[in-house]
Design a protein around this motif. Structure first.
Motif, short mmCIF file in Angstrom:
data_model
loop_
_atom_site.label_atom_id
_atom_site.label_comp_id
_atom_site.label_asym_id
_atom_site.label_seq_id
_atom_site.Cartn_x
_atom_site.Cartn_y
_atom_site.Cartn_z
N ALA A 32 -21.93 53.31 -26.03
CA ALA A 32 -22.46 52.40 -25.01
C ALA A 32 -23.98 52.53 -24.90
O ALA A 32 -24.69 51.54 -24.74
N ALA A 33 -24.47 53.75 -25.03
CA ALA A 33 -25.91 53.99 -24.91
C ALA A 33 -26.67 53.72 -26.19
O ALA A 33 -27.80 53.21 -26.16
N GLN A 34 -26.06 54.06 -27.35
CA GLN A 34 -26.81 54.02 -28.61
C GLN A 34 -26.24 53.07 -29.65
O GLN A 34 -26.84 52.88 -30.70
N GLY A 35 -25.07 52.51 -29.42
CA GLY A 35 -24.45 51.62 -30.39
C GLY A 35 -23.49 52.35 -31.30
O GLY A 35 -23.43 53.58 -31.32
N THR A 36 -22.75 51.59 -32.09
CA THR A 36 -21.71 52.16 -32.94
C THR A 36 -22.25 52.92 -34.14
O THR A 36 -21.49 53.61 -34.82
N ASP A 37 -23.54 52.81 -34.40
CA ASP A 37 -24.16 53.57 -35.48
C ASP A 37 -24.72 54.91 -35.00
O ASP A 37 -25.39 55.62 -35.76
N ALA A 38 -24.44 55.27 -33.76
CA ALA A 38 -24.94 56.53 -33.21
C ALA A 38 -24.45 57.71 -34.03
O ALA A 38 -23.41 57.64 -34.71
N SER A 39 -25.16 58.79 -33.93
CA SER A 39 -24.82 60.01 -34.66
C SER A 39 -23.45 60.55 -34.24
O SER A 39 -23.19 60.74 -33.04
N LEU A 40 -22.60 60.80 -35.22
CA LEU A 40 -21.31 61.40 -34.91
C LEU A 40 -21.49 62.85 -34.48
O LEU A 40 -20.69 63.37 -33.69
N ARG A 41 -22.52 63.50 -34.95
CA ARG A 41 -22.84 64.85 -34.46
C ARG A 41 -23.11 64.81 -32.96
O ARG A 41 -22.71 65.71 -32.22
N GLU A 42 -23.82 63.79 -32.52
CA GLU A 42 -24.12 63.63 -31.09
C GLU A 42 -22.82 63.41 -30.31
O GLU A 42 -22.66 63.92 -29.21
N VAL A 43 -21.91 62.63 -30.86
CA VAL A 43 -20.61 62.41 -30.20
C VAL A 43 -19.89 63.75 -30.06
O VAL A 43 -19.39 64.08 -28.98
N ALA A 44 -19.82 64.52 -31.14
CA ALA A 44 -19.14 65.83 -31.10
C ALA A 44 -19.81 66.75 -30.09
O ALA A 44 -19.13 67.39 -29.27
N ARG A 45 -21.13 66.82 -30.14
CA ARG A 45 -21.88 67.68 -29.20
C ARG A 45 -21.60 67.27 -27.76
O ARG A 45 -21.37 68.11 -26.90
#
Length: 188
Positions: free
Chosen positions: A25-38
């Motif tokens: 929602a904040a960064q779009g679907t191309d956001a870092s998956l590392r950021e999602v995990a973190r």
């Protein structure tokens, strides 16, 4: 028959989906998956155990919404005004497509990639759109030369444009619909 997830695995899965919703929602679907995990409080390996690809994560995140849109289209087939039903469904589809930056591109890519975990959901939406479109065309409410692929691509394009200028989704969808409907306006 699949084995049920252990409680800690289920918790991680749910935390990853919640984190993906927030990050996308904040960064779009191309956001870092590392950021999602973190953000979920787990390692990247845990994310990849649950979701081997970005498309698998998107499918888990969006699959229920896409299925609801597909089922809604099927229900609308029996309604008396096929042009109005197609219009209402396209508005719901456009709103859903504008949910995350990058989502329209992900949907269009998945439609053309049978190996994508998102492909089945996206194809189901395309079939539903085709059924609604054909019914509206048979009733003379929509241009006869329009294909479901073109309609979905145009709706996705409108959703992308609307993401660039928040609050304009309805306006852009109205412009699109007025271009494809015959003898009627697309206004609510």
């Amino acid at each position: 028959m699949t084995n049920p997830m252990r409680s800690d695995a289920r918790r991680n899965y749910d935390q990853l989906l919640d984190a993906a919703r927030e990050i996308f929602a904040a960064q779009g679907t191309d956001a870092s998956l590392r950021e999602v995990a973190r953000h979920a409080g787990v390692g990247i390996g845990t994310l990849y155990r649950h979701f081997p690809t970005r498309e698998a994560l998107l499918e888990a995140l969006l699959g229920e919404n896409f299925e609801a849109l597909r089922a809604d289209a099927v229900q609308r087939l029996a309604a008396p005004d096929p042009g109005a039903e197609l219009t209402a469904w396209l508005r719901a589809f456009g709103t859903a497509s504008a949910q995350y930056a990058g989502l329209p591109a992900s949907v269009m890519e998945a439609l053309h990639d049978p190996q994508s975990p998102l492909h089945a959901s996206c194809k189901g939406l395309r079939v539903a759109a085709d059924d609604l479109l054909q019914r509206a065309q048979e009733a003379g409410r929509v241009r006869a030369d329009l294909t479901a692929g073109e309609l979905m691509a145009a709706a996705n394009a409108m959703a992308w444009v609307a993401r660039q200028t928040p609050g304009t989704t309805d306006r852009y969808l109205t412009l699109l619909l007025e271009g494809v409907l015959t003898g009627a306006t697309a206004r609510r």
